[in-house]
Design a protein around this motif. Sequence first.
Motif, PDB file in Angstrom:
ATOM      1  N   CYS A 191       1.402  27.749 -27.679  1.00 19.31           N
ATOM      2  CA  CYS A 191       0.631  27.944 -28.902  1.00 19.31           C
ATOM      3  C   CYS A 191      -0.140  26.673 -29.208  1.00 19.31           C
ATOM      4  O   CYS A 191       0.455  25.594 -29.368  1.00 19.31           O
ATOM      5  CB  CYS A 191       1.554  28.292 -30.075  1.00 19.31           C
ATOM      6  N   LEU A 192      -1.460  26.786 -29.279  1.00 20.92           N
ATOM      7  CA  LEU A 192      -2.328  25.637 -29.486  1.00 20.92           C
ATOM      8  C   LEU A 192      -2.325  25.230 -30.953  1.00 20.92           C
ATOM      9  O   LEU A 192      -2.459  26.067 -31.841  1.00 20.92           O
ATOM     10  CB  LEU A 192      -3.751  25.980 -29.030  1.00 20.92           C
ATOM     11  N   GLN A 193      -2.186  23.924 -31.197  1.00 19.90           N
ATOM     12  CA  GLN A 193      -2.080  23.398 -32.558  1.00 19.90           C
ATOM     13  C   GLN A 193      -3.146  22.332 -32.817  1.00 19.90           C
ATOM     14  O   GLN A 193      -2.853  21.153 -32.979  1.00 19.90           O
ATOM     15  CB  GLN A 193      -0.673  22.816 -32.784  1.00 19.90           C
ATOM     16  N   PRO A 194      -4.426  22.735 -32.834  1.00 16.60           N
ATOM     17  CA  PRO A 194      -5.481  21.746 -33.087  1.00 16.60           C
ATOM     18  C   PRO A 194      -5.492  21.318 -34.547  1.00 16.60           C
ATOM     19  O   PRO A 194      -5.136  22.094 -35.435  1.00 16.60           O
ATOM     20  CB  PRO A 194      -6.757  22.520 -32.743  1.00 16.60           C
ATOM     21  N   PRO A 195      -5.895  20.075 -34.833  1.00 18.59           N
ATOM     22  CA  PRO A 195      -6.016  19.658 -36.230  1.00 18.59           C
ATOM     23  C   PRO A 195      -7.148  20.407 -36.920  1.00 18.59           C
ATOM     24  O   PRO A 195      -8.059  20.924 -36.262  1.00 18.59           O
ATOM     25  CB  PRO A 195      -6.337  18.162 -36.121  1.00 18.59           C
ATOM     26  N   GLY A 196      -7.062  20.489 -38.233  1.00 19.49           N
ATOM     27  CA  GLY A 196      -8.114  21.117 -39.023  1.00 19.49           C
ATOM     28  C   GLY A 196      -8.611  20.144 -40.068  1.00 19.49           C
ATOM     29  O   GLY A 196      -9.048  19.045 -39.749  1.00 19.49           O
ATOM     30  N   ASP A 197      -8.518  20.524 -41.339  1.00 20.55           N
ATOM     31  CA  ASP A 197      -8.887  19.604 -42.411  1.00 20.55           C
ATOM     32  C   ASP A 197      -7.987  18.370 -42.407  1.00 20.55           C
ATOM     33  O   ASP A 197      -8.405  17.284 -42.795  1.00 20.55           O
ATOM     34  CB  ASP A 197      -8.804  20.303 -43.767  1.00 20.55           C
ATOM     35  N   THR A 198      -6.727  18.573 -42.009  1.00 28.44           N
ATOM     36  CA  THR A 198      -5.786  17.469 -41.833  1.00 28.44           C
ATOM     37  C   THR A 198      -5.104  17.653 -40.476  1.00 28.44           C
ATOM     38  O   THR A 198      -5.160  18.740 -39.889  1.00 28.44           O
ATOM     39  CB  THR A 198      -4.718  17.448 -42.947  1.00 28.44           C
ATOM     40  N   PRO A 199      -4.443  16.626 -39.951  1.00 32.23           N
ATOM     41  CA  PRO A 199      -3.850  16.742 -38.612  1.00 32.23           C
ATOM     42  C   PRO A 199      -2.744  17.785 -38.475  1.00 32.23           C
ATOM     43  O   PRO A 199      -2.586  18.385 -37.409  1.00 32.23           O
ATOM     44  CB  PRO A 199      -3.303  15.332 -38.353  1.00 32.23           C
ATOM     45  N   THR A 200      -1.940  18.017 -39.526  1.00 31.03           N
ATOM     46  CA  THR A 200      -0.779  18.884 -39.383  1.00 31.03           C
ATOM     47  C   THR A 200      -1.102  20.339 -39.702  1.00 31.03           C
ATOM     48  O   THR A 200      -2.098  20.639 -40.360  1.00 31.03           O
ATOM     49  CB  THR A 200       0.374  18.421 -40.296  1.00 31.03           C
ATOM     50  N   SER A 226      -0.629  14.958 -35.378  1.00 33.03           N
ATOM     51  CA  SER A 226      -0.350  16.353 -35.713  1.00 33.03           C
ATOM     52  C   SER A 226       1.129  16.616 -35.928  1.00 33.03           C
ATOM     53  O   SER A 226       1.503  17.490 -36.694  1.00 33.03           O
ATOM     54  CB  SER A 226      -0.875  17.273 -34.607  1.00 33.03           C
ATOM     55  N   ALA A 227       1.986  15.869 -35.259  1.00 36.13           N
ATOM     56  CA  ALA A 227       3.420  16.078 -35.427  1.00 36.13           C
ATOM     57  C   ALA A 227       4.227  14.869 -34.987  1.00 36.13           C
ATOM     58  O   ALA A 227       5.176  14.468 -35.653  1.00 36.13           O
ATOM     59  CB  ALA A 227       3.867  17.322 -34.658  1.00 36.13           C
ATOM     60  N   LYS A 228       3.869  14.271 -33.860  1.00 34.05           N
ATOM     61  CA  LYS A 228       4.684  13.196 -33.270  1.00 34.05           C
ATOM     62  C   LYS A 228       4.853  12.027 -34.220  1.00 34.05           C
ATOM     63  O   LYS A 228       5.917  11.408 -34.280  1.00 34.05           O
ATOM     64  CB  LYS A 228       4.052  12.731 -31.964  1.00 34.05           C
ATOM     65  N   PHE A 267       4.098  17.277 -46.971  1.00 33.72           N
ATOM     66  CA  PHE A 267       3.849  18.007 -45.725  1.00 33.72           C
ATOM     67  C   PHE A 267       3.282  17.093 -44.648  1.00 33.72           C
ATOM     68  O   PHE A 267       3.468  17.321 -43.460  1.00 33.72           O
ATOM     69  CB  PHE A 267       2.857  19.152 -45.957  1.00 33.72           C
ATOM     70  N   GLU A 268       2.556  16.097 -45.092  1.00 36.22           N
ATOM     71  CA  GLU A 268       1.886  15.209 -44.147  1.00 36.22           C
ATOM     72  C   GLU A 268       1.781  13.837 -44.787  1.00 36.22           C
ATOM     73  O   GLU A 268       1.256  13.701 -45.891  1.00 36.22           O
ATOM     74  CB  GLU A 268       0.495  15.746 -43.804  1.00 36.22           C
ATOM     75  N   ALA A 269       2.322  12.831 -44.094  1.00 34.01           N
ATOM     76  CA  ALA A 269       2.326  11.481 -44.632  1.00 34.01           C
ATOM     77  C   ALA A 269       1.251  10.634 -43.967  1.00 34.01           C
ATOM     78  O   ALA A 269       0.875  10.869 -42.825  1.00 34.01           O
ATOM     79  CB  ALA A 269       3.704  10.842 -44.426  1.00 34.01           C
ATOM     80  N   ARG A 270       0.780   9.648 -44.700  1.00 34.19           N
ATOM     81  CA  ARG A 270      -0.115   8.669 -44.099  1.00 34.19           C
ATOM     82  C   ARG A 270       0.710   7.648 -43.326  1.00 34.19           C
ATOM     83  O   ARG A 270       1.915   7.519 -43.536  1.00 34.19           O
ATOM     84  CB  ARG A 270      -0.945   7.992 -45.188  1.00 34.19           C
ATOM     85  N   ALA A 271       0.081   6.923 -42.439  1.00 37.22           N
ATOM     86  CA  ALA A 271       0.825   6.052 -41.519  1.00 37.22           C
ATOM     87  C   ALA A 271       1.341   4.784 -42.186  1.00 37.22           C
ATOM     88  O   ALA A 271       2.378   4.257 -41.783  1.00 37.22           O
ATOM     89  CB  ALA A 271      -0.066   5.692 -40.326  1.00 37.22           C
ATOM     90  N   TRP A 272       0.651   4.277 -43.210  1.00 33.76           N
ATOM     91  CA  TRP A 272       0.973   2.941 -43.699  1.00 33.76           C
ATOM     92  C   TRP A 272       1.874   2.878 -44.917  1.00 33.76           C
ATOM     93  O   TRP A 272       2.698   1.961 -45.010  1.00 33.76           O
ATOM     94  CB  TRP A 272      -0.332   2.165 -43.965  1.00 33.76           C
ATOM     95  N   PRO A 273       1.804   3.789 -45.912  1.00 36.36           N
ATOM     96  CA  PRO A 273       2.635   3.589 -47.105  1.00 36.36           C
ATOM     97  C   PRO A 273       4.124   3.788 -46.805  1.00 36.36           C
ATOM     98  O   PRO A 273       4.513   4.739 -46.123  1.00 36.36           O
ATOM     99  CB  PRO A 273       2.125   4.654 -48.087  1.00 36.36           C
ATOM    100  N   TRP A 274       4.926   2.901 -47.357  1.00 34.78           N
ATOM    101  CA  TRP A 274       6.368   2.989 -47.125  1.00 34.78           C
ATOM    102  C   TRP A 274       6.962   4.253 -47.724  1.00 34.78           C
ATOM    103  O   TRP A 274       7.852   4.866 -47.151  1.00 34.78           O
ATOM    104  CB  TRP A 274       7.067   1.770 -47.742  1.00 34.78           C
ATOM    105  N   ARG A 306       0.992  24.295 -40.573  1.00 31.38           N
ATOM    106  CA  ARG A 306       2.188  25.127 -40.721  1.00 31.38           C
ATOM    107  C   ARG A 306       2.453  25.906 -39.432  1.00 31.38           C
ATOM    108  O   ARG A 306       3.603  26.169 -39.070  1.00 31.38           O
ATOM    109  CB  ARG A 306       2.002  26.104 -41.891  1.00 31.38           C
ATOM    110  N   SER A 307       1.390  26.264 -38.722  1.00 29.16           N
ATOM    111  CA  SER A 307       1.516  27.047 -37.492  1.00 29.16           C
ATOM    112  C   SER A 307       2.418  26.389 -36.464  1.00 29.16           C
ATOM    113  O   SER A 307       3.030  27.070 -35.627  1.00 29.16           O
ATOM    114  CB  SER A 307       0.123  27.288 -36.892  1.00 29.16           C
ATOM    115  N   THR A 308       2.542  25.057 -36.502  1.00 34.39           N
ATOM    116  CA  THR A 308       3.446  24.368 -35.583  1.00 34.39           C
ATOM    117  C   THR A 308       4.854  24.914 -35.716  1.00 34.39           C
ATOM    118  O   THR A 308       5.541  25.183 -34.720  1.00 34.39           O
ATOM    119  CB  THR A 308       3.442  22.854 -35.876  1.00 34.39           C
ATOM    120  N   PHE A 309       5.295  25.116 -36.931  1.00 36.35           N
ATOM    121  CA  PHE A 309       6.664  25.562 -37.171  1.00 36.35           C
ATOM    122  C   PHE A 309       6.801  27.069 -36.963  1.00 36.35           C
ATOM    123  O   PHE A 309       7.855  27.545 -36.549  1.00 36.35           O
ATOM    124  CB  PHE A 309       7.093  25.121 -38.573  1.00 36.35           C
TER     125      PHE A 309
END
Length: 448
Positions: free
Chosen positions: A318-327, A348-350, A209-216, A329-332
Amino acid sequence: MASSIPTILTTLFIFLLKSTISQQINTNTNPKDPDCTDRWIHIRRLPSRFNTDLLSNCSEYPLFDDFCPYLPNHGLGQRTHSKSHSWFRTDPLMLELIFHRRMLEYPCLTPDPNSANAVYLPYYGGIDSLRYLYGPDVNSSVEHGLELFDFVKEQDSPNVWARHKGHDHFLVMARPAWDLSQPLYKDPPVWGTSFLELPEFYNVTVLTFEARAWPWQERAVPYPTSFHPPNLSLLESWIHRVRRSRRSTLMLFAGGGGVAATRNIRRSIRDECGNDTNSSANYSNGYVKLCEIVDCSNGICEHDPIRYMKPMLEASFCLQPPGDTPTRRSTFDSILAGCIPVFFEELSAKMQYKWHMPEEEYEEFSVFIPKEEVVYKGLKILDVLMGIPRDRVWRMREKVLELMPRVMYRRHGSSVDLRTKKDAFDIAVEGTLQRIKSRLQDRSVTFN
């Protein structure tokens, strides 16, 4: 009687899986099919202890909700009401079941791993993680995945793994990557398991659902929503309803949090909504309300889409603030409602869903407001949104409607006409195949 329900559901699901995969492999293995060039996928046959057997404990994880009610319809959950054809009470944790079921009707399956361009591991890793997160094995989370690795490497056709050292394998895990990346051998253990930190799986593509920036190996895919249309007519009917919906609210936040004294973006949203909507603000552009909050604290909205979809249909943003993690489900959910998402972090998405929502198109369908500007510098979200010209708002909403098929998971067994529109599953599989192809063609990769 209640305790037998999970067993009945699991038995039925196993039967359907086995019968369906047998049918698909028999009918979709023509190597001369030009549409399958570079698209062949082999599904590794894993023992049921790695997938369907994990469902039998659906009500037995301490401190975790009973997820038995969300198993029906191959993980889509129960219908929201008896006459519903497209709306279900879907739990995001069920993406592994949903994805597995859809893989079984993928048109380019092959029983021969040597002719496959990619190998799918039908492992329900997110569900398996529950026993380490909430269950009796919570203090042995570094072992999450080791049994699977031993099996695919040694016990079941080991040459399938050895051919590319796992670089051609992929799997789906229905949790944010942060839940699966606890440092190895950390004492005392912290939240999460160490699956993604295991060197044994560094070569495998993992859809989360949410990836970290560095691992391939990690790639983010959309959270499943409650909307799973079975045919094109129902999809187009919903899009028509969304397009003609009257947007009487400027902005909406559906979620929890922000009630503590700590300064954060959710607190700022609640404060701004409470203060400005009761003032003599300028209600221009036909808005009856400037801000609305749908309180979804304690997960009360998660399996009840009626609570938030109707207000979203009536809101422009629709406001999509981060919570425990940046992403979120409400975005979709907001995209399905034609409600323009407003992000406060690029993570959060970009920086996440680049296959499904291309990075270069974000300004066309969303608004970005840095959370630091709001929380610490007093920038008003209402001022930013009220300053967007009406014609641009219309164009952004039309772009949101274009994105809708790309972020939803259509129902398994859907009609042929709906399959002409790529959904979140189709795009995830295409992206994975291209990623694996690129990886295998990269001469800098050393298989060791």
